[in-house]
Design a protein around this motif. Sequence first.
Motif, mmCIF file in Angstrom:
data_model
loop_
_atom_site.group_PDB
_atom_site.id
_atom_site.type_symbol
_atom_site.label_atom_id
_atom_site.label_comp_id
_atom_site.label_asym_id
_atom_site.label_seq_id
_atom_site.Cartn_x
_atom_site.Cartn_y
_atom_site.Cartn_z
ATOM 1 N N GLU A 81 -23.671 -11.050 -1.869
ATOM 2 C CA GLU A 81 -23.411 -11.722 -3.137
ATOM 3 C C GLU A 81 -24.525 -12.711 -3.447
ATOM 4 O O GLU A 81 -24.967 -13.463 -2.577
ATOM 5 N N PHE A 82 -24.994 -12.714 -4.703
ATOM 6 C CA PHE A 82 -26.071 -13.634 -5.063
ATOM 7 C C PHE A 82 -25.514 -15.058 -5.127
ATOM 8 O O PHE A 82 -24.446 -15.285 -5.697
ATOM 9 N N PRO A 83 -26.239 -16.051 -4.555
ATOM 10 C CA PRO A 83 -25.740 -17.429 -4.473
ATOM 11 C C PRO A 83 -25.852 -18.168 -5.811
ATOM 12 O O PRO A 83 -26.829 -18.862 -6.081
ATOM 13 N N VAL A 84 -24.828 -18.037 -6.619
ATOM 14 C CA VAL A 84 -24.859 -18.573 -7.981
ATOM 15 C C VAL A 84 -25.013 -20.088 -7.997
ATOM 16 O O VAL A 84 -25.761 -20.634 -8.815
ATOM 17 N N THR A 85 -24.309 -20.787 -7.105
ATOM 18 C CA THR A 85 -24.414 -22.241 -7.106
ATOM 19 C C THR A 85 -25.830 -22.696 -6.777
ATOM 20 O O THR A 85 -26.331 -23.665 -7.347
ATOM 21 N N ASN A 86 -26.494 -21.987 -5.878
ATOM 22 C CA ASN A 86 -27.887 -22.311 -5.567
ATOM 23 C C ASN A 86 -28.796 -22.027 -6.754
ATOM 24 O O ASN A 86 -29.763 -22.760 -7.002
ATOM 25 N N LEU A 87 -28.486 -20.969 -7.496
ATOM 26 C CA LEU A 87 -29.273 -20.655 -8.689
ATOM 27 C C LEU A 87 -29.160 -21.768 -9.722
ATOM 28 O O LEU A 87 -30.173 -22.213 -10.287
ATOM 29 N N ALA A 115 -31.490 -13.478 -0.867
ATOM 30 C CA ALA A 115 -30.404 -12.708 -1.488
ATOM 31 C C ALA A 115 -30.959 -11.629 -2.410
ATOM 32 O O ALA A 115 -30.451 -10.497 -2.448
ATOM 33 N N ALA A 116 -32.011 -11.962 -3.163
ATOM 34 C CA ALA A 116 -32.621 -10.986 -4.068
ATOM 35 C C ALA A 116 -33.227 -9.827 -3.283
ATOM 36 O O ALA A 116 -33.153 -8.667 -3.708
ATOM 37 N N THR A 117 -33.816 -10.127 -2.133
ATOM 38 C CA THR A 117 -34.401 -9.076 -1.290
ATOM 39 C C THR A 117 -33.315 -8.127 -0.794
ATOM 40 O O THR A 117 -33.509 -6.905 -0.750
ATOM 41 N N LYS A 118 -32.169 -8.658 -0.417
ATOM 42 C CA LYS A 118 -31.057 -7.817 0.034
ATOM 43 C C LYS A 118 -30.564 -6.907 -1.096
ATOM 44 O O LYS A 118 -30.272 -5.724 -0.869
ATOM 45 N N LEU A 119 -30.488 -7.454 -2.302
ATOM 46 C CA LEU A 119 -30.075 -6.640 -3.444
ATOM 47 C C LEU A 119 -31.122 -5.567 -3.747
ATOM 48 O O LEU A 119 -30.780 -4.424 -4.070
ATOM 49 N N ALA A 120 -32.395 -5.937 -3.640
ATOM 50 C CA ALA A 120 -33.467 -4.970 -3.876
ATOM 51 C C ALA A 120 -33.408 -3.829 -2.878
ATOM 52 O O ALA A 120 -33.664 -2.664 -3.221
ATOM 53 N N ILE A 135 -34.958 -13.839 -11.218
ATOM 54 C CA ILE A 135 -36.222 -13.095 -11.182
ATOM 55 C C ILE A 135 -37.039 -13.309 -12.448
ATOM 56 O O ILE A 135 -38.260 -13.489 -12.396
ATOM 57 N N GLU A 136 -36.386 -13.308 -13.587
ATOM 58 C CA GLU A 136 -37.104 -13.344 -14.855
ATOM 59 C C GLU A 136 -37.440 -14.747 -15.344
ATOM 60 O O GLU A 136 -38.439 -14.938 -16.028
ATOM 61 N N ARG A 137 -36.610 -15.731 -14.987
ATOM 62 C CA ARG A 137 -36.788 -17.061 -15.577
ATOM 63 C C ARG A 137 -37.083 -18.157 -14.555
ATOM 64 O O ARG A 137 -38.083 -18.881 -14.676
ATOM 65 N N VAL A 138 -36.223 -18.278 -13.548
ATOM 66 C CA VAL A 138 -36.313 -19.427 -12.652
ATOM 67 C C VAL A 138 -37.427 -19.281 -11.615
ATOM 68 O O VAL A 138 -38.241 -20.187 -11.426
ATOM 69 N N MET A 139 -37.474 -18.140 -10.959
ATOM 70 C CA MET A 139 -38.448 -17.934 -9.888
ATOM 71 C C MET A 139 -39.904 -18.060 -10.360
ATOM 72 O O MET A 139 -40.699 -18.759 -9.714
ATOM 73 N N PRO A 140 -40.301 -17.405 -11.467
ATOM 74 C CA PRO A 140 -41.703 -17.535 -11.896
ATOM 75 C C PRO A 140 -42.108 -18.979 -12.173
ATOM 76 O O PRO A 140 -43.214 -19.399 -11.810
ATOM 77 N N GLU A 141 -41.200 -19.740 -12.790
ATOM 78 C CA GLU A 141 -41.525 -21.136 -13.097
ATOM 79 C C GLU A 141 -41.590 -21.980 -11.825
ATOM 80 O O GLU A 141 -42.448 -22.865 -11.709
ATOM 81 N N ALA A 142 -40.716 -21.690 -10.868
ATOM 82 C CA ALA A 142 -40.746 -22.432 -9.597
ATOM 83 C C ALA A 142 -42.081 -22.228 -8.888
ATOM 84 O O ALA A 142 -42.710 -23.191 -8.425
ATOM 85 N N ARG A 177 -38.732 -4.297 -3.407
ATOM 86 C CA ARG A 177 -38.456 -3.779 -4.751
ATOM 87 C C ARG A 177 -39.380 -2.622 -5.128
ATOM 88 O O ARG A 177 -38.989 -1.703 -5.860
ATOM 89 N N LEU A 178 -40.599 -2.606 -4.623
ATOM 90 C CA LEU A 178 -41.565 -1.556 -4.968
ATOM 91 C C LEU A 178 -41.217 -0.200 -4.343
ATOM 92 O O LEU A 178 -41.891 0.793 -4.621
ATOM 93 N N GLN A 179 -40.182 -0.154 -3.545
ATOM 94 C CA GLN A 179 -39.788 1.105 -2.909
ATOM 95 C C GLN A 179 -39.108 2.066 -3.880
ATOM 96 O O GLN A 179 -38.876 3.220 -3.548
ATOM 97 N N TYR A 180 -38.779 1.574 -5.079
ATOM 98 C CA TYR A 180 -38.193 2.476 -6.077
ATOM 99 C C TYR A 180 -38.714 2.135 -7.468
ATOM 100 O O TYR A 180 -39.192 1.028 -7.716
ATOM 101 N N ASP A 181 -38.652 3.116 -8.368
ATOM 102 C CA ASP A 181 -39.132 2.956 -9.742
ATOM 103 C C ASP A 181 -38.059 2.299 -10.615
ATOM 104 O O ASP A 181 -36.875 2.347 -10.286
ATOM 105 N N PRO A 182 -38.507 1.744 -11.757
ATOM 106 C CA PRO A 182 -39.893 1.597 -12.204
ATOM 107 C C PRO A 182 -40.585 0.407 -11.530
ATOM 108 O O PRO A 182 -39.910 -0.442 -10.942
ATOM 109 N N VAL A 183 -41.894 0.369 -11.630
ATOM 110 C CA VAL A 183 -42.646 -0.748 -11.064
ATOM 111 C C VAL A 183 -42.272 -2.023 -11.822
ATOM 112 O O VAL A 183 -42.317 -2.055 -13.056
ATOM 113 N N PRO A 184 -41.874 -3.087 -11.125
ATOM 114 C CA PRO A 184 -41.495 -4.345 -11.796
ATOM 115 C C PRO A 184 -42.725 -5.133 -12.217
ATOM 116 O O PRO A 184 -43.146 -6.090 -11.544
ATOM 117 N N CYS A 185 -43.307 -4.745 -13.327
ATOM 118 C CA CYS A 185 -44.596 -5.317 -13.751
ATOM 119 C C CYS A 185 -44.550 -6.838 -13.886
ATOM 120 O O CYS A 185 -45.514 -7.527 -13.536
#
Length: 209
Positions: A81-87, A115-120, A135-142, A177-185
């Motif tokens: 389960e993704f840790p929502v409170t940590n997010l 957690a994201a790696t486990k989901l991937a 992945i789309e908002r918080v991580m890149p800015e961090a 994540r790169l183990q399956y398509d599509p490539v997460p550009c």
Amino acid sequence: MESEDENISTLLCMGFPDIAEIKRALRLAKNDLNEAVAILTNEQPLSSYGTMPDLSLDVDMKYTSPSGETPADGNGEGNMEFPVTNLYELDSRVFQDNWSIPYKRDESLGKCLVAATKLAAEGLLEQDEHCKKFIERVMPEAFRKLLTSHATHRWQTEIQEGILLMCELYIDLLTTRLQYDPVPCSMLNTLALIFDTKNDWNHKNKDQT
């Protein structure tokens, strides 16, 4: 009192179920919502956060139960389960002027990356809405702030090494994540930032072995 009631409602909506613990956290945090979240998620805002120089936190408020045991957050290494409170906690610290980003594996950024790696690994990275937000908002800015802030040059060795660990966890996530398509550009942008030899963090640590 009205502000406290609003903060209690906000924390309940964020997924914290125990009103007694919420009230205790708010008392310790002097009704500061961000600090209350840090207590409830078992973070250590003073000793373990890379911060901008003008960010001041006056106490280390790591919460323990009356028995002396640290309460479990339900997001252990084996939990899918993704840790929502940590997010939410991470989001609240990343997107402010006096930002503060945790850099240890057992804190918010590290927990979200693991957690994201486990989901991937299960092909579910984009299926979880909270993970997708991370992945789309918080991580890149961090990572942008950790790697490109001029304050990097003043941070202690422990923080520099912590940032390296976060980069390693990110690379683990991306290669999984790169183990399956599509490539997460979009994720490749953060990878490019990590390997950019001109960013502040790499420039600070270029002579380290």
